[in-house]
Design a protein around this motif. Sequence first.
Motif, PDB file in Angstrom:
ATOM      1  N   LYS A 136       5.181  -6.192  -7.632  1.00 45.37           N
ATOM      2  CA  LYS A 136       4.753  -5.977  -6.259  1.00 45.37           C
ATOM      3  C   LYS A 136       5.662  -6.704  -5.277  1.00 45.37           C
ATOM      4  CE  LYS A 136      -0.179  -5.156  -7.179  1.00 45.37           C
ATOM      5  NZ  LYS A 136      -1.561  -5.634  -6.939  1.00 45.37           N
ATOM      6  N   PHE A 137       6.068  -7.931  -5.650  1.00 42.32           N
ATOM      7  CA  PHE A 137       6.999  -8.672  -4.786  1.00 42.32           C
ATOM      8  C   PHE A 137       8.336  -7.943  -4.658  1.00 42.32           C
ATOM      9  CE2 PHE A 137      10.151 -12.175  -4.292  1.00 42.32           C
ATOM     10  CZ  PHE A 137       9.797 -12.535  -3.000  1.00 42.32           C
ATOM     11  N   THR A 138       8.775  -7.390  -5.751  1.00 43.36           N
ATOM     12  CA  THR A 138      10.023  -6.605  -5.714  1.00 43.36           C
ATOM     13  C   THR A 138       9.877  -5.389  -4.804  1.00 43.36           C
ATOM     14  OG1 THR A 138      10.515  -7.316  -7.975  1.00 43.36           O
ATOM     15  CG2 THR A 138      11.709  -5.407  -7.140  1.00 43.36           C
ATOM     16  N   GLN A 139       8.719  -4.753  -4.868  1.00 37.78           N
ATOM     17  CA  GLN A 139       8.492  -3.597  -4.006  1.00 37.78           C
ATOM     18  C   GLN A 139       8.454  -4.003  -2.534  1.00 37.78           C
ATOM     19  OE1 GLN A 139       5.104  -1.328  -5.215  1.00 37.78           O
ATOM     20  NE2 GLN A 139       5.632   0.442  -3.922  1.00 37.78           N
ATOM     21  N   GLN A 140       7.889  -5.173  -2.236  1.00 38.24           N
ATOM     22  CA  GLN A 140       7.890  -5.663  -0.865  1.00 38.24           C
ATOM     23  C   GLN A 140       9.312  -5.943  -0.367  1.00 38.24           C
ATOM     24  OE1 GLN A 140       5.330  -9.073  -0.799  1.00 38.24           O
ATOM     25  NE2 GLN A 140       3.426  -7.875  -1.117  1.00 38.24           N
ATOM     26  N   LEU A 141      10.129  -6.513  -1.222  1.00 37.01           N
ATOM     27  CA  LEU A 141      11.525  -6.758  -0.842  1.00 37.01           C
ATOM     28  C   LEU A 141      12.269  -5.455  -0.579  1.00 37.01           C
ATOM     29  CD1 LEU A 141      12.464  -9.632  -3.332  1.00 37.01           C
ATOM     30  CD2 LEU A 141      11.961  -9.821  -0.887  1.00 37.01           C
ATOM     31  N   ALA A 142      11.985  -4.435  -1.391  1.00 39.69           N
ATOM     32  CA  ALA A 142      12.614  -3.130  -1.155  1.00 39.69           C
ATOM     33  C   ALA A 142      12.190  -2.559   0.188  1.00 39.69           C
ATOM     34  CB  ALA A 142      12.248  -2.168  -2.286  1.00 39.69           C
ATOM     35  N   GLY A 143      10.887  -2.737   0.528  1.00 44.16           N
ATOM     36  CA  GLY A 143      10.437  -2.281   1.842  1.00 44.16           C
ATOM     37  C   GLY A 143      11.095  -3.053   2.969  1.00 44.16           C
TER      38      GLY A 143
END
Length: 522
Positions: A136-143
């Motif tokens: 989820k943290f990785t997905q937030q960074l991508a956003g």
Amino acid sequence: LSPLSCQSLLFLGLVAAVCLGLNLLFLTVYLICLCCCKRDQDPESKRPHSCCVTWMAVTAGLICCAAVGVGFYGNSETNDGVFQLLYALDHANQTLTGIDSLVASTTLQMQGALEQHLARLNELLASRGDYVQTLKFTQQLAGSIVLQLQGLPAWRGVSADLTELSGQVAYVEYYRWLAYLLFFILVLTVCLLACLGLAKHSRCLLVMMLCCGLLMLVLSWASMAVDTAAAVGTSDFCVAPDKFIMNQTDDEISAEVVHYYLYCDQSLSSPFQQALTVFQRSLTTMQIQIQGLIQYALPLFPTAEVQEGGAGIPIPPSAPQSCLTPLFPQRDLLGVQQLLNSSETSLHQLTALLDCRGLHKDYLDGLIGICYDGVEGLLYLGLFSLLAAAAFSTVICAAPRAWQQLAGRCRDYDDMDEEDPFNPQARRIAAHRPPRGQLRSFCSYSSSLGSQSSLHPPAQTVSNAPVSEYMNQAVLFGGNPRYENVPLIGRGSPPPTYSPSMRATYLAVSDERVRHRGDAPA
């Protein structure tokens, strides 16, 4: 252009029109004075006027050649400057298109392929909460990366404007260069026509020379007005190009970005520095997280396989491969790692393209091309127009004098005596007359001089030696003997050269006269 520039261009056009009017007025006054002061001149004064016309023609020809040479140089310089501007515009357009392409491709990777890989990894690692939090943290960074990319200026509108501008400039420059090339050829043709008319003494060519000279004079001053207006308009742009560009791009690009590219001051930070820094840090963090998952999560998952429709049931080795579903998340993790590496490459390329040095160099190259080579070429074209106007003014001034000389020659030619045997016109007329008998011609000529008894030839016997010797000398020095159609009897001049038939007739008559005098009683 500003209202002041429009007023300046209008003023220059009026100045060129006034100069054309003054030039035509001067030529009109000159022609009127030449017609009013026309008087009969002595034969001794004809030669100086002939030399005057010759020198005027030579001067006009030299000025015309110099004008064409200057024009070719100015046309070439202007063309080089415009093509340098077009090259700078195309290169800048490629840079802006590359920026938009990189932003679009990176955004698509973050929102499309990366989210698909993360969604599958969430399903596979659902049993481990810490790994799910990492994903989820990785997905937030991508956003966050997508958000930073969307904050960059969109160059699509500017790129379209540059493409349209480049096409219009190339179109106008092509026809401008072609028009001046045809103008140079026309100037040389009219000068050649003027020289031909003066050399051939043809009234038709002189009239054509006068009409073409007037037309070329008007075209020269019109070209002068266009060149001057273009040079002033370009110079006005070159004085403050930054203001012009800011006004044109104010609706699409912020003033801070435009100022950054126009001046490229290294002491100031880039307006994209924050976005690129966040992009770099987020990407580095994502790479660290995915590398940790590859290092720690993969050993926890065995290579066990389950049959579709049931979990935890061992599958015999003879089962088909279509019934197998891998639980090992290595493929998705490696896919995410590959996308992050590709995004890092795009980040480095985007950083290089967004740097001000590349676009600032294109900006300077375009300014140098249009403001130095272009304006210099326009000034040389203006000088060409002035020289061409001077040359054709000289041609127009020489045309009336050449016409007077031609009229004087025709009048003197008509005043010649057609009965004069040494008149070339009489020889041409005699050549076109029908042939007559040789003896009849001689008798008619002798009868016009008087009867045979009225002639008083010398007492000595006429010898054939002088006539033959004279004819031999004529053949020796002249190449071909020049025959006379009519014998000259009783003339004190040297005996002419006769044709063979006329010589035989002349000798026969002379011998008969000598014999008649010898038989007469004393």
